[in-house]
Scaffold this motif. Structure first.
Motif, PDB file in Angstrom:
ATOM      1  N   ALA A 130      65.832  90.624  45.292  1.00 27.84           N
ATOM      2  CA  ALA A 130      66.944  91.726  44.861  1.00 27.84           C
ATOM      3  C   ALA A 130      68.095  91.549  46.086  1.00 27.84           C
ATOM      4  O   ALA A 130      69.201  91.591  45.835  1.00 27.84           O
ATOM      5  N   GLN A 131      67.847  90.921  47.231  1.00 27.69           N
ATOM      6  CA  GLN A 131      68.789  90.384  48.023  1.00 27.69           C
ATOM      7  C   GLN A 131      69.741  89.511  47.808  1.00 27.69           C
ATOM      8  O   GLN A 131      71.082  89.598  48.079  1.00 27.69           O
ATOM      9  N   LYS A 132      68.907  88.510  47.083  1.00 25.81           N
ATOM     10  CA  LYS A 132      70.072  87.204  46.404  1.00 25.81           C
ATOM     11  C   LYS A 132      70.716  87.857  45.149  1.00 25.81           C
ATOM     12  O   LYS A 132      71.897  87.678  44.993  1.00 25.81           O
ATOM     13  N   LEU A 133      69.934  88.989  44.459  1.00 23.96           N
ATOM     14  CA  LEU A 133      70.704  89.193  43.317  1.00 23.96           C
ATOM     15  C   LEU A 133      72.187  90.254  43.486  1.00 23.96           C
ATOM     16  O   LEU A 133      72.988  90.015  42.898  1.00 23.96           O
ATOM     17  N   MET A 134      71.925  91.037  44.655  1.00 32.59           N
ATOM     18  CA  MET A 134      72.985  91.542  45.025  1.00 32.59           C
ATOM     19  C   MET A 134      73.942  91.113  46.130  1.00 32.59           C
ATOM     20  O   MET A 134      74.884  91.783  46.440  1.00 32.59           O
ATOM     21  N   LEU A 135      73.670  89.847  46.397  1.00 24.31           N
ATOM     22  CA  LEU A 135      74.580  89.236  47.034  1.00 24.31           C
ATOM     23  C   LEU A 135      74.815  89.947  48.496  1.00 24.31           C
ATOM     24  O   LEU A 135      76.087  89.947  48.993  1.00 24.31           O
ATOM     25  N   PHE A 136      73.872  90.192  49.031  1.00 23.58           N
ATOM     26  CA  PHE A 136      73.617  90.829  50.613  1.00 23.58           C
ATOM     27  C   PHE A 136      73.466  89.597  51.524  1.00 23.58           C
ATOM     28  O   PHE A 136      72.494  88.841  51.208  1.00 23.58           O
ATOM     29  N   ALA A 137      74.006  89.785  52.686  1.00 19.24           N
ATOM     30  CA  ALA A 137      73.663  88.836  53.984  1.00 19.24           C
ATOM     31  C   ALA A 137      72.334  89.208  54.665  1.00 19.24           C
ATOM     32  O   ALA A 137      71.997  88.281  55.091  1.00 19.24           O
ATOM     33  N   THR A 138      72.072  90.678  54.607  1.00 19.79           N
ATOM     34  CA  THR A 138      70.903  91.118  55.602  1.00 19.79           C
ATOM     35  C   THR A 138      70.099  92.122  54.762  1.00 19.79           C
ATOM     36  O   THR A 138      70.728  92.824  53.748  1.00 19.79           O
ATOM     37  N   PRO A 139      69.041  92.155  54.901  1.00 18.97           N
ATOM     38  CA  PRO A 139      68.024  93.104  54.420  1.00 18.97           C
ATOM     39  C   PRO A 139      68.545  94.655  54.452  1.00 18.97           C
ATOM     40  O   PRO A 139      68.430  95.307  53.801  1.00 18.97           O
ATOM     41  N   LYS A 140      69.143  94.907  55.806  1.00 16.39           N
ATOM     42  CA  LYS A 140      69.805  96.126  56.062  1.00 16.39           C
ATOM     43  C   LYS A 140      70.640  96.540  55.347  1.00 16.39           C
ATOM     44  O   LYS A 140      70.739  97.775  54.749  1.00 16.39           O
ATOM     45  N   GLN A 141      71.596  95.570  54.967  1.00 20.67           N
ATOM     46  CA  GLN A 141      72.598  96.188  53.646  1.00 20.67           C
ATOM     47  C   GLN A 141      71.858  96.384  52.145  1.00 20.67           C
ATOM     48  O   GLN A 141      72.333  97.307  51.807  1.00 20.67           O
ATOM     49  N   LEU A 142      71.035  95.607  51.895  1.00 27.28           N
ATOM     50  CA  LEU A 142      70.403  95.848  50.921  1.00 27.28           C
ATOM     51  C   LEU A 142      69.442  97.377  51.038  1.00 27.28           C
ATOM     52  O   LEU A 142      69.761  97.961  49.960  1.00 27.28           O
ATOM     53  N   GLN A 143      69.058  97.632  52.032  1.00 27.76           N
ATOM     54  CA  GLN A 143      68.297  98.932  52.177  1.00 27.76           C
ATOM     55  C   GLN A 143      69.240 100.089  52.121  1.00 27.76           C
ATOM     56  O   GLN A 143      68.909 101.286  51.257  1.00 27.76           O
ATOM     57  N   ASP A 144      70.581  99.981  52.786  1.00 26.03           N
ATOM     58  CA  ASP A 144      71.414 101.035  52.444  1.00 26.03           C
ATOM     59  C   ASP A 144      72.136 101.062  51.090  1.00 26.03           C
ATOM     60  O   ASP A 144      72.318 102.346  50.430  1.00 26.03           O
ATOM     61  N   PHE A 145      72.145  99.822  50.382  1.00 25.06           N
ATOM     62  CA  PHE A 145      72.634 100.056  48.990  1.00 25.06           C
ATOM     63  C   PHE A 145      71.501 100.533  48.134  1.00 25.06           C
ATOM     64  O   PHE A 145      71.783 101.344  47.213  1.00 25.06           O
ATOM     65  N   ALA A 146      70.187 100.169  48.453  1.00 25.04           N
ATOM     66  CA  ALA A 146      68.967 100.602  47.621  1.00 25.04           C
ATOM     67  C   ALA A 146      68.928 102.340  47.737  1.00 25.04           C
ATOM     68  O   ALA A 146      68.792 103.033  46.635  1.00 25.04           O
ATOM     69  N   ALA A 147      69.253 102.857  48.940  1.00 23.78           N
ATOM     70  CA  ALA A 147      69.065 104.225  49.238  1.00 23.78           C
ATOM     71  C   ALA A 147      70.230 104.901  48.401  1.00 23.78           C
ATOM     72  O   ALA A 147      69.942 106.073  47.774  1.00 23.78           O
ATOM     73  N   LYS A 148      71.483 104.241  48.496  1.00 22.17           N
ATOM     74  CA  LYS A 148      72.454 104.958  47.737  1.00 22.17           C
ATOM     75  C   LYS A 148      72.362 104.923  46.238  1.00 22.17           C
ATOM     76  O   LYS A 148      72.360 105.994  45.547  1.00 22.17           O
ATOM     77  N   ARG A 149      71.593 104.024  45.639  1.00 26.21           N
ATOM     78  CA  ARG A 149      71.369 104.020  44.296  1.00 26.21           C
ATOM     79  C   ARG A 149      69.776 104.832  43.815  1.00 26.21           C
ATOM     80  O   ARG A 149      69.462 105.060  42.633  1.00 26.21           O
ATOM     81  N   GLY A 150      69.348 105.292  44.906  1.00 29.09           N
ATOM     82  CA  GLY A 150      67.909 105.962  44.696  1.00 29.09           C
ATOM     83  C   GLY A 150      66.585 105.068  44.275  1.00 29.09           C
ATOM     84  O   GLY A 150      65.938 105.839  43.874  1.00 29.09           O
ATOM     85  N   TRP A 151      66.620 103.820  44.660  1.00 32.42           N
ATOM     86  CA  TRP A 151      65.538 102.987  44.568  1.00 32.42           C
ATOM     87  C   TRP A 151      64.674 103.342  45.331  1.00 32.42           C
ATOM     88  O   TRP A 151      64.964 103.738  46.581  1.00 32.42           O
ATOM     89  N   THR A 152      63.341 102.903  45.013  1.00 33.95           N
ATOM     90  CA  THR A 152      62.148 103.319  45.562  1.00 33.95           C
ATOM     91  C   THR A 152      61.356 101.983  46.030  1.00 33.95           C
ATOM     92  O   THR A 152      61.139 100.996  45.301  1.00 33.95           O
ATOM     93  N   GLU A 153      61.242 101.745  47.246  1.00 34.36           N
ATOM     94  CA  GLU A 153      60.648 100.558  47.762  1.00 34.36           C
ATOM     95  C   GLU A 153      58.926 100.650  47.721  1.00 34.36           C
ATOM     96  O   GLU A 153      58.583 101.773  48.457  1.00 34.36           O
ATOM     97  N   SER A 154      58.274  99.871  47.285  1.00 29.90           N
ATOM     98  CA  SER A 154      56.765  99.939  47.160  1.00 29.90           C
ATOM     99  C   SER A 154      56.092  98.669  46.934  1.00 29.90           C
ATOM    100  O   SER A 154      56.898  97.899  45.855  1.00 29.90           O
ATOM    101  N   GLN A 155      55.303  98.182  47.669  1.00 25.48           N
ATOM    102  CA  GLN A 155      54.513  96.914  47.365  1.00 25.48           C
ATOM    103  C   GLN A 155      55.288  95.559  47.116  1.00 25.48           C
ATOM    104  O   GLN A 155      55.279  94.752  46.244  1.00 25.48           O
ATOM    105  N   GLY A 156      56.363  95.628  48.337  1.00 27.59           N
ATOM    106  CA  GLY A 156      57.243  94.356  48.224  1.00 27.59           C
ATOM    107  C   GLY A 156      58.394  94.302  46.929  1.00 27.59           C
ATOM    108  O   GLY A 156      58.857  93.274  46.870  1.00 27.59           O
ATOM    109  N   SER A 157      58.609  95.481  46.508  1.00 26.14           N
ATOM    110  CA  SER A 157      59.599  95.598  45.346  1.00 26.14           C
ATOM    111  C   SER A 157      60.456  96.656  45.515  1.00 26.14           C
ATOM    112  O   SER A 157      59.936  97.823  46.451  1.00 26.14           O
ATOM    113  N   TYR A 158      61.517  96.796  44.914  1.00 26.93           N
ATOM    114  CA  TYR A 158      62.458  98.186  44.521  1.00 26.93           C
ATOM    115  C   TYR A 158      62.059  98.623  43.132  1.00 26.93           C
ATOM    116  O   TYR A 158      62.208  97.614  42.341  1.00 26.93           O
TER     117      TYR A 158
END
Length: 256
Positions: A194-222
């Motif tokens: 997901a981090q590579k796909l969304m072109l984010f430099a850090t996991p924190k940037q991905l987390q913020d983006f995922a929260a905005k999109r309403g994605w759920t993190e579980s078992q190493g996946s969104y």
């Protein structure tokens, strides 16, 4: 305000906006006075040139202030000086950097039709011969090809630091496009991918983006939200399509 005072205040504004982080409030106050002074400028080449210079600084200020409505408004006011008065005014060195900025803004806002309309107003010899115009043209080509990684890499190759703001906007637009497609195509995606796909430099940037999109993190996946449709993801409702096709055929037969 007489034209000489307007010219002096313009020089003060230009110097105020030279640093990367100017005093926005002070510059805005100067610009407001200059807009009043513009109404008293003579209807001559000299007056038109000064008005054009003031509006060019207004565009720069809107970028520094991240004020998109003002940017769009000042671009519209500048166009007559770039096109209608082109034969009577000395070309502005800021013309193509600003027109290139406007093209990049339209790309960042995903307004592709307007991008091409604006591009048609620019002489074709500038499309590849001018770095400020060539840059957004290349980015639009990358978008059409889906070469998003090349757009990511192009962030470090902007022709001017003023382009950085719209480059970040463009990346946000691209991420939303990738996310929309991913949510339709997959039920989930691993965190690392997901981090590579969304072109984010850090996991924190991905987390913020995922929260905005309403994605759920579980078992190493969104995990994405499942569609509310009764049709399973990726399944074509073949029987329903067959019934509708037969119904249309019967109706057509009755008409004939």
């Amino acid at each position: 305000m007489d034209p000489n005072a307007t010219a002096q205040l313009y020089e003060q504004l230009r110097k105020e906006l030279e640093p990367p982080q100017p005093d926005i409030n002070k510059a805005t106050g100067m610009l407001n006075k200059l807009k009043i002074g513009m109404t008293a400028l003579p209807d001559t080449a000299q007056g038109h040139t000064l008005a054009r210079q003031i509006l060019e600084q207004a565009v720069l200020l809107s970028i520094r202030a991240k004020d998109l409505p003002s940017f769009e408004r000042y671009i519209a006011q500048l166009k007559p000086y770039y096109y209608d008065y082109a034969a009577s005014l000395t070309p502005s060195p800021s013309q193509y950097p600003i027109l290139g900025l406007n093209l990049l803004r339209l790309l960042a806002q995903n307004r592709i039709a307007e991008f091409h309309s604006e591009l048609e107003l620019i002489p074709t010899d500038q499309h590849q011969g001018n770095q400020y115009i060539r840059h957004p043209i290349a980015l639009e080509q990358y978008m059409m090809e889906g070469a998003f990684k090349r757009i990511w890499n192009a962030r470090s190759d902007v022709p001017s630091d003023t382009y950085t703001f719209f480059m970040e906007m463009l990346m946000d637009t691209i991420r939303d496009e990738i996310a929309d497609c991913s949510e339709k195509a997959y039920a989930s995606v691993p965190l690392g991918e997901a981090q590579k796909l969304m072109l984010f430099a850090t996991p924190k940037q991905l987390q913020d983006f995922a929260a905005k999109r309403g994605w759920t993190e579980s078992q190493g996946s969104y995990f994405f939200h499942t569609s509310s449709s009764s049709t399973p993801r990726g399944e074509i409702p073949s029987m329903q399509l067959i019934k509708e096709t037969l119904s249309y055929a019967k109706e057509l037969e009755r008409i004939i």
